[in-house]
Motif scaffolding. Structure first.
Motif, PDB file in Angstrom:
ATOM      1  N   ARG A 137      -0.160  -4.066 -13.783  1.00  0.00           N
ATOM      2  CA  ARG A 137       0.552  -3.374 -12.706  1.00  0.00           C
ATOM      3  C   ARG A 137      -0.142  -3.707 -11.387  1.00  0.00           C
ATOM      4  N   ILE A 138       0.623  -4.288 -10.481  1.00  0.00           N
ATOM      5  CA  ILE A 138       0.111  -4.749  -9.186  1.00  0.00           C
ATOM      6  C   ILE A 138       0.877  -4.028  -8.081  1.00  0.00           C
ATOM      7  N   VAL A 139       0.172  -3.522  -7.086  1.00  0.00           N
ATOM      8  CA  VAL A 139       0.801  -2.865  -5.942  1.00  0.00           C
ATOM      9  C   VAL A 139       0.439  -3.644  -4.684  1.00  0.00           C
ATOM     10  N   SER A 140       1.437  -3.983  -3.886  1.00  0.00           N
ATOM     11  CA  SER A 140       1.187  -4.722  -2.651  1.00  0.00           C
ATOM     12  C   SER A 140       1.396  -3.821  -1.431  1.00  0.00           C
ATOM     13  N   ASP A 141       0.519  -3.971  -0.460  1.00  0.00           N
ATOM     14  CA  ASP A 141       0.558  -3.256   0.816  1.00  0.00           C
ATOM     15  C   ASP A 141       0.919  -1.777   0.649  1.00  0.00           C
ATOM     16  N   PRO A 142       0.035  -0.994   0.007  1.00  0.00           N
ATOM     17  CA  PRO A 142       0.351   0.410  -0.251  1.00  0.00           C
ATOM     18  C   PRO A 142       0.419   1.255   1.024  1.00  0.00           C
ATOM     19  N   THR A 143       1.521   1.957   1.194  1.00  0.00           N
ATOM     20  CA  THR A 143       1.702   2.894   2.313  1.00  0.00           C
ATOM     21  C   THR A 143       2.306   4.172   1.736  1.00  0.00           C
ATOM     22  N   PHE A 144       1.510   5.225   1.646  1.00  0.00           N
ATOM     23  CA  PHE A 144       1.946   6.456   1.002  1.00  0.00           C
ATOM     24  C   PHE A 144       1.940   7.670   1.936  1.00  0.00           C
ATOM     25  N   ASP A 145       1.615   7.483   3.212  1.00  0.00           N
ATOM     26  CA  ASP A 145       1.627   8.606   4.143  1.00  0.00           C
ATOM     27  C   ASP A 145       3.042   9.139   4.347  1.00  0.00           C
ATOM     28  N   PRO A 146       3.173  10.415   4.713  1.00  0.00           N
ATOM     29  CA  PRO A 146       4.490  10.965   5.037  1.00  0.00           C
ATOM     30  C   PRO A 146       4.982  10.433   6.374  1.00  0.00           C
ATOM     31  N   PRO A 147       6.273  10.649   6.690  1.00  0.00           N
ATOM     32  CA  PRO A 147       6.798  10.217   7.997  1.00  0.00           C
ATOM     33  C   PRO A 147       6.056  10.895   9.153  1.00  0.00           C
ATOM     34  N   ASP A 149       1.524   0.228   9.283  1.00  0.00           N
ATOM     35  CA  ASP A 149       2.760   0.037   8.512  1.00  0.00           C
ATOM     36  C   ASP A 149       2.536  -0.835   7.287  1.00  0.00           C
ATOM     37  N   ASN A 150       1.336  -1.397   7.135  1.00  0.00           N
ATOM     38  CA  ASN A 150       1.005  -2.178   5.941  1.00  0.00           C
ATOM     39  C   ASN A 150      -0.128  -1.563   5.135  1.00  0.00           C
ATOM     40  N   LEU A 151      -0.929  -0.741   5.757  1.00  0.00           N
ATOM     41  CA  LEU A 151      -1.988  -0.028   5.041  1.00  0.00           C
ATOM     42  C   LEU A 151      -2.298   1.240   5.823  1.00  0.00           C
ATOM     43  N   ASP A 152      -1.759   2.373   5.348  1.00  0.00           N
ATOM     44  CA  ASP A 152      -1.974   3.638   6.052  1.00  0.00           C
ATOM     45  C   ASP A 152      -3.137   4.391   5.415  1.00  0.00           C
ATOM     46  N   VAL A 153      -3.325   5.643   5.812  1.00  0.00           N
ATOM     47  CA  VAL A 153      -4.513   6.387   5.376  1.00  0.00           C
ATOM     48  C   VAL A 153      -4.518   6.581   3.862  1.00  0.00           C
ATOM     49  N   ARG A 154      -3.422   7.089   3.308  1.00  0.00           N
ATOM     50  CA  ARG A 154      -3.362   7.298   1.862  1.00  0.00           C
ATOM     51  C   ARG A 154      -3.300   5.973   1.116  1.00  0.00           C
ATOM     52  N   GLY A 155      -2.651   4.983   1.704  1.00  0.00           N
ATOM     53  CA  GLY A 155      -2.617   3.662   1.090  1.00  0.00           C
ATOM     54  C   GLY A 155      -3.993   3.035   1.014  1.00  0.00           C
ATOM     55  N   ARG A 156      -4.794   3.246   2.045  1.00  0.00           N
ATOM     56  CA  ARG A 156      -6.159   2.708   2.056  1.00  0.00           C
ATOM     57  C   ARG A 156      -7.002   3.353   0.944  1.00  0.00           C
ATOM     58  N   VAL A 171      -3.433  -6.610  -0.428  1.00  0.00           N
ATOM     59  CA  VAL A 171      -3.295  -6.128   0.949  1.00  0.00           C
ATOM     60  C   VAL A 171      -3.165  -7.336   1.868  1.00  0.00           C
ATOM     61  N   SER A 172      -1.995  -7.494   2.469  1.00  0.00           N
ATOM     62  CA  SER A 172      -1.792  -8.648   3.346  1.00  0.00           C
ATOM     63  C   SER A 172      -2.636  -8.534   4.611  1.00  0.00           C
ATOM     64  N   HIS A 173      -2.771  -7.320   5.142  1.00  0.00           N
ATOM     65  CA  HIS A 173      -3.670  -7.086   6.275  1.00  0.00           C
ATOM     66  C   HIS A 173      -3.920  -5.592   6.418  1.00  0.00           C
ATOM     67  N   ASP A 174      -5.068  -5.261   6.983  1.00  0.00           N
ATOM     68  CA  ASP A 174      -5.527  -3.875   7.005  1.00  0.00           C
ATOM     69  C   ASP A 174      -5.498  -3.226   8.381  1.00  0.00           C
ATOM     70  N   LEU A 175      -5.127  -3.960   9.421  1.00  0.00           N
ATOM     71  CA  LEU A 175      -5.259  -3.448  10.781  1.00  0.00           C
ATOM     72  C   LEU A 175      -4.028  -2.709  11.288  1.00  0.00           C
ATOM     73  N   THR A 228      -7.458  -9.533  -0.647  1.00  0.00           N
ATOM     74  CA  THR A 228      -6.993  -9.550   0.732  1.00  0.00           C
ATOM     75  C   THR A 228      -7.650 -10.732   1.439  1.00  0.00           C
ATOM     76  N   GLY A 229      -7.530 -10.792   2.760  1.00  0.00           N
ATOM     77  CA  GLY A 229      -8.187 -11.848   3.523  1.00  0.00           C
ATOM     78  C   GLY A 229      -9.668 -11.558   3.709  1.00  0.00           C
ATOM     79  N   PRO A 230     -10.447 -12.561   4.107  1.00  0.00           N
ATOM     80  CA  PRO A 230     -11.902 -12.376   4.234  1.00  0.00           C
ATOM     81  C   PRO A 230     -12.309 -11.301   5.237  1.00  0.00           C
ATOM     82  N   ALA A 231     -11.687 -11.281   6.424  1.00  0.00           N
ATOM     83  CA  ALA A 231     -12.059 -10.285   7.426  1.00  0.00           C
ATOM     84  C   ALA A 231     -11.676  -8.884   6.970  1.00  0.00           C
TER      85      ALA A 231
END
Length: 268
Positions: A29-39, A73-80, A66-70, A91-94
């Motif tokens: 099971r693989i999850v990409s760019d998790p974003t679980f925060d509410p609106p 909309d691609n990595l929110d607080v709960r997703g992180r 994770v395509s990017h962490d900055l 993810t990427g090196p940086a």
């Protein structure tokens, strides 16, 4: 309302909203760019809808991409928090340096192998480039437009080869991936024509619908699953635009965009 359980599949993909997708393949099971925060507002961006499934519905997760962490909309607080609780995060090196363990940073064209859950050897995860804005956008010291973004290609014996584009606006980059990798059976394309007025004169930071259709044609994929086209106010094109672009290109049969949280079963 978010579902309470997401059943395991043999070979399938579902988009939960925004960029977040779940990929069940090779017994993993693989999850990409998790974003679980509410609106709600997230810095200079505004989220308008939560995911179709909450973190608790994921069950045991083997890998997070994770395509990017900055950008939230691609990595929110709960997703992180979710990503950092996984046994492995690619993810990427940086981004990996910022996120810390269990993140592993992959430069473009570097690969990482993961032991498959079905006992059939390894899954290869190849990092591929992405351009998060116009081709001629100003680049940073590392050559990135906007920020470091990483796409991924998943492959292995007896399973479809799957491309996760990340926030990429460049058809030229897609063509390079196709040339170097070869056949791509399934493409999970971030679309939505994301626009932020202060960046690159408001030009798209991710693929618009016509570019997504062009990318599908370049890749020759039999299945295209769009993501990253709703749930945030800065997405300037939605599902209706994607359907029209694929229709006009004669590629409607490739586009699979059911209700979020619904599985798209993949070819063998």
């Amino acid at each position: 309302m978010a579902r309470t359980e997401l059943s395991r599949q043999e070979s399938a993909v579902t988009v939960l909203g925004g960029p977040t997708a779940v990929i069940d393949i090779a017994g993993l099971r693989i999850v990409s760019d998790p974003t679980f925060d509410p609106p709600g507002p997230q810095g200079y961006l505004t989220k308008t809808a939560g995911p179709a499934c909450a973190e608790r519905s994921m069950g045991p997760v083997d890998l997070v991409l994770v395509s990017h962490d900055l950008h939230p909309d691609n990595l929110d607080v709960r997703g992180r928090a979710f990503a950092r609780s996984a046994p492995l995060l690619l993810t990427g090196p940086a981004a990996a340096a910022r996120l810390g363990s269990p993140a592993v940073g992959l430069a473009p064209w570097a690969a990482h192998t993961v032991r498959r859950g079905d006992g059939q050897g390894d899954l290869s995860v190849l990092a591929v480039p992405a351009v998060h804005g116009p081709e001629n956008g100003e680049r940073d010291a590392d050559g990135n437009v906007n920020c470091e973004v990483t796409g991924f290609v998943l492959s292995g014996r007896g399973i479809p080869t799957l491309y996760v584009s990340g926030d990429n606006a460049s058809v030229r980059t897609v063509a390079e991936v196709s040339r170097r990798v070869g056949d791509i059976d399934v493409a999970l394309l971030h679309a939505g024509a994301a626009r932020v007025p202060a960046k690159f004169e408001g030009r798209p930071l991710s693929m618009d619908s016509r570019r997504a259709a062009a990318a599908a044609a370049v890749l020759g994929s039999g299945v295209v699953v769009p993501a990253h086209y709703d749930g945030w106010t800065h997405f300037s094109e939605g599902l209706s635009d994607l359907k029209l672009a694929f229709h006009e290109a004669g590629l409607s049969s490739l586009l699979h965009a059911p209700e979020h949280g619904t599985w798209v079963h993949l070819p063998r």
